[in-house]
Design a protein around this motif. Structure first.
Motif, PDB file in Angstrom:
ATOM      1  N   PHE A   1     -22.501  22.707  72.951  1.00 53.72           N
ATOM      2  CA  PHE A   1     -23.599  23.079  73.842  1.00 53.72           C
ATOM      3  C   PHE A   1     -23.511  22.204  75.083  1.00 53.72           C
ATOM      4  O   PHE A   1     -22.756  21.228  75.123  1.00 53.72           O
ATOM      5  CB  PHE A   1     -24.967  22.929  73.151  1.00 53.72           C
ATOM      6  CG  PHE A   1     -25.261  21.533  72.678  1.00 53.72           C
ATOM      7  CD1 PHE A   1     -25.867  20.603  73.505  1.00 53.72           C
ATOM      8  CD2 PHE A   1     -24.930  21.141  71.389  1.00 53.72           C
ATOM      9  CE1 PHE A   1     -26.144  19.311  73.081  1.00 53.72           C
ATOM     10  CE2 PHE A   1     -25.203  19.858  70.940  1.00 53.72           C
ATOM     11  CZ  PHE A   1     -25.803  18.946  71.785  1.00 53.72           C
ATOM     12  N   HIS A   2     -24.275  22.559  76.098  1.00 51.83           N
ATOM     13  CA  HIS A   2     -24.260  21.834  77.362  1.00 51.83           C
ATOM     14  C   HIS A   2     -25.238  20.670  77.269  1.00 51.83           C
ATOM     15  O   HIS A   2     -26.472  20.857  77.350  1.00 51.83           O
ATOM     16  CB  HIS A   2     -24.622  22.776  78.515  1.00 51.83           C
ATOM     17  CG  HIS A   2     -24.421  22.165  79.862  1.00 51.83           C
ATOM     18  ND1 HIS A   2     -25.464  21.954  80.749  1.00 51.83           N
ATOM     19  CD2 HIS A   2     -23.307  21.685  80.473  1.00 51.83           C
ATOM     20  CE1 HIS A   2     -25.005  21.402  81.848  1.00 51.83           C
ATOM     21  NE2 HIS A   2     -23.695  21.221  81.709  1.00 51.83           N
TER      22      HIS A   2
ATOM     23  N   SER B   1     -28.126  19.876  79.958  1.00 52.51           N
ATOM     24  CA  SER B   1     -29.283  20.785  79.955  1.00 52.51           C
ATOM     25  C   SER B   1     -30.282  20.444  78.863  1.00 52.51           C
ATOM     26  O   SER B   1     -31.494  20.648  79.029  1.00 52.51           O
ATOM     27  CB  SER B   1     -28.798  22.232  79.773  1.00 52.51           C
ATOM     28  OG  SER B   1     -27.914  22.605  80.800  1.00 52.51           O
ATOM     29  N   LEU B   2     -29.789  19.922  77.734  1.00 54.87           N
ATOM     30  CA  LEU B   2     -30.659  19.651  76.591  1.00 54.87           C
ATOM     31  C   LEU B   2     -31.001  18.176  76.433  1.00 54.87           C
ATOM     32  O   LEU B   2     -31.752  17.813  75.521  1.00 54.87           O
ATOM     33  CB  LEU B   2     -29.984  20.158  75.301  1.00 54.87           C
ATOM     34  CG  LEU B   2     -29.665  21.656  75.258  1.00 54.87           C
ATOM     35  CD1 LEU B   2     -28.980  22.016  73.954  1.00 54.87           C
ATOM     36  CD2 LEU B   2     -30.931  22.486  75.430  1.00 54.87           C
TER      37      LEU B   2
ATOM     38  N   CYS C   1     -32.854  25.009  69.055  1.00 52.60           N
ATOM     39  CA  CYS C   1     -31.674  25.847  68.836  1.00 52.60           C
ATOM     40  C   CYS C   1     -31.059  26.297  70.153  1.00 52.60           C
ATOM     41  O   CYS C   1     -31.762  26.518  71.148  1.00 52.60           O
ATOM     42  CB  CYS C   1     -32.032  27.082  68.011  1.00 52.60           C
ATOM     43  SG  CYS C   1     -32.421  26.741  66.296  1.00 52.60           S
ATOM     44  N   THR C   2     -29.742  26.427  70.105  1.00 54.96           N
ATOM     45  CA  THR C   2     -29.004  27.175  71.118  1.00 54.96           C
ATOM     46  C   THR C   2     -28.672  28.523  70.483  1.00 54.96           C
ATOM     47  O   THR C   2     -28.993  28.747  69.306  1.00 54.96           O
ATOM     48  CB  THR C   2     -27.723  26.418  71.506  1.00 54.96           C
ATOM     49  OG1 THR C   2     -26.824  26.415  70.390  1.00 54.96           O
ATOM     50  CG2 THR C   2     -28.034  24.980  71.907  1.00 54.96           C
TER      51      THR C   2
ATOM     52  N   HIS D   1     -26.162  27.158  67.643  1.00 55.64           N
ATOM     53  CA  HIS D   1     -26.304  25.903  66.899  1.00 55.64           C
ATOM     54  C   HIS D   1     -27.747  25.416  66.893  1.00 55.64           C
ATOM     55  O   HIS D   1     -28.565  25.823  67.729  1.00 55.64           O
ATOM     56  CB  HIS D   1     -25.395  24.820  67.493  1.00 55.64           C
ATOM     57  CG  HIS D   1     -23.931  25.115  67.375  1.00 55.64           C
ATOM     58  ND1 HIS D   1     -23.230  25.800  68.342  1.00 55.64           N
ATOM     59  CD2 HIS D   1     -23.038  24.825  66.399  1.00 55.64           C
ATOM     60  CE1 HIS D   1     -21.974  25.926  67.968  1.00 55.64           C
ATOM     61  NE2 HIS D   1     -21.828  25.346  66.794  1.00 55.64           N
ATOM     62  N   ARG D   2     -28.031  24.541  65.932  1.00 53.79           N
ATOM     63  CA  ARG D   2     -29.329  23.880  65.828  1.00 53.79           C
ATOM     64  C   ARG D   2     -29.105  22.374  65.909  1.00 53.79           C
ATOM     65  O   ARG D   2     -28.214  21.838  65.249  1.00 53.79           O
ATOM     66  CB  ARG D   2     -30.023  24.225  64.517  1.00 53.79           C
ATOM     67  CG  ARG D   2     -31.393  23.559  64.361  1.00 53.79           C
ATOM     68  CD  ARG D   2     -31.975  23.826  62.982  1.00 53.79           C
ATOM     69  NE  ARG D   2     -32.247  25.234  62.786  1.00 53.79           N
ATOM     70  CZ  ARG D   2     -33.356  25.847  63.158  1.00 53.79           C
ATOM     71  NH1 ARG D   2     -34.330  25.155  63.749  1.00 53.79           N
ATOM     72  NH2 ARG D   2     -33.513  27.130  62.950  1.00 53.79           N
TER      73      ARG D   2
ATOM     74  N   SER E   1     -26.753  27.582  63.566  1.00 52.89           N
ATOM     75  CA  SER E   1     -28.154  27.998  63.729  1.00 52.89           C
ATOM     76  C   SER E   1     -28.716  28.666  62.480  1.00 52.89           C
ATOM     77  O   SER E   1     -29.922  28.634  62.238  1.00 52.89           O
ATOM     78  CB  SER E   1     -28.286  28.950  64.919  1.00 52.89           C
ATOM     79  OG  SER E   1     -27.447  30.082  64.737  1.00 52.89           O
TER      80      SER E   1
END
Length: 427
Positions: A39-40, A43-44, A62-63, A66-67, A95
């Motif tokens: 994931f990025h 951003s998170l 969650c994305t 993925h979680r 996820s």
């Protein structure tokens, strides 16, 4: 399954930053890496290294694929730059993965690292390069052990050791009623421990696939609520199956799943072994040869609505004399290709019933002691009617009524006939 574990902090110059990650480049890949991150992170990062008000709380988000689970920690002290040190160790799961047991792991990891930091500045004094040193080794061992063995024991220093275990998460057990008969699916005597709950130890000897929950509480001389709670605990861990009370007046019928039994020869052989009734001088294996898969299929298909077990047994007495009829029915229910047809009693004249209730209650209030002594039988009969009529709304099966009133089905049937205006529905 854990896809990645990473440790991040708030850098006073760069802001939120990933220091250690397993596998390498899974979260924040290096400039020379061609790997796509899970994931990025930028951003998170506000959720992974949040404001102090949101620290010390379990955060999960969650994305699309993925979680992420983490519990950010913010320690206030004048010894830190900006008087605070914020860090977070996070787990990345798919996820769709159930995350309840992983949430416990996340909380324990955050608590341990917080304690280590408060005791010896274990985290803030670590000057190892990214993806090296003790913290990285901790993440690496955790990922491998939890994915492969569901537990991990990691020595941190001379006085601290990390012990973590993933406990399986089961769905909620089905509702348990007093008339249910618990049937063990494991050898409970091999699991017992002297330190178990006293009620549990008293209950176990009476779980034999014959006694109902209410009967078990009476036989064990234990409070029903405690007995029910103990049995629900075993149900949750799939050590028991709840069945209906077996009786020859009960009605069973096949479900659409009977096709799987018809086509599965291994299940037929398993059934023959389970239901065979050994006789004197005949080995069980020899007895199995006399029960073919075709006979079993024909017997199960002969069960139908409107025909109780007694009638079925009489009709197929020649074959059934080699079979334990209780186990024959139980096997089909356990495998899901038989279902119990329950009977429900419904009062067809509730208005008349209410009038009769009022009349009975009024008569009970106005009786003198002499009259009550002379009419003891009538009083008992009236009391029985009042006790029974609360179950005549179509939501209580006959098994439940018999269990609650502690009477047999034959006695219940006679009482219902005496009341009149009662219809029995099977469904």
């Amino acid at each position: 399954m854990i896809k990645a574990i990473f440790f991040s902090t708030f850098d006073v110059n760069e802001g939120p930053k990933v220091l250690h990650q397993v596998p390498a480049d899974a979260i924040a890949p290096s400039s020379s890496s061609t790997q796509t991150p899970l994931f990025h992170f930028p951003s998170l990062s506000p959720y992974i290294i949040p404001r102090p008000e949101f620290c010390s709380r379990l955060i999960t988000f969650c994305t699309p694929t993925h979680r992420i689970l983490c519990q950010p920690v913010c320690l206030q002290s004048s010894s830190y730059p900006r008087n605070a040190y914020t860090f977070s160790i996070a787990l990345v799961l798919e996820s769709s993965t159930p995350f309840a047991s992983y949430a416990t792991v996340t909380l324990k990891l955050a608590s341990l690292l917080k304690t280590l930091e408060e005791q010896s500045r274990f985290l803030s004094r670590d000057v190892s390069a990214p993806n090296t040193g003790k913290i990285y080794a901790l993440c690496e061992i955790l990922l491998e052990d939890l994915n492969n063995y569901c537990e991990s024991m990691i020595p941190i220093d001379d006085s601290n050791t990390l012990n973590i275990k993933l406990f399986p998460t089961y769905p909620p057990p089905p509702p348990l009623y007093p008339y249910h008969v618990p049937l063990s699916t494991v050898r409970l005597d091999t699991l017992t421990d002297p330190n178990w709950d006293l009620t549990m130890l008293k209950v176990l000897p009476y779980i034999d696939g014959v006694n109902s929950v209410k009967q078990i509480s009476l036989l064990a001389d234990a409070d029903y609520k405690l007995v029910r709670k103990a049995i629900e605990h075993l149900l949750y861990y799939e050590c028991l199956l709840p069945l209906d009370i077996f009786s020859f007046s009960a009605v069973y019928a096949p479900t659409p799943e009977i096709t799987s039994f018809v086509e599965d020869t291994e299940m037929q052989e398993e059934c023959a072994r389970y239901i065979a009734l050994p006789t004197d001088g005949i080995e069980q294996n020899a007895q199995l040869d006399t029960i073919s898969g075709l006979q079993l299929v024909e017997l199960y298909l002969a069960l139908k609505q409107g025909q109780n077990v007694k009638s079925f047994y009489i009709e197929h007495a020649e074959t059934m004399d080699r079979i334990d009829v209780r186990r024959f029915i139980t096997f089909g229910v356990i495998k899901g290709f038989l279902y119990r047809v329950h009977k429900f009693a419904i009062a067809t004249n509730p208005t008349g019933r209410r009038k009769r209730d009022h009349k009975l209650k009024s008569r009970q209030k106005t009786r003198t002691a002499a009259v009550m002594e002379a009419q003891t039988d009538d009083a008992d009969s009236d009391s029985q009617v009042l006790d029974l009529e609360q179950y005549l709304d179509g939501t209580h099966c006959l098994d439940e009524i018999c269990t609650e009133l502690m009477i047999s089905e034959a006695e219940l049937t006679s009482r219902l006939k005496a009341i009149g205006d009662v219809q029995i529905i099977s469904r």
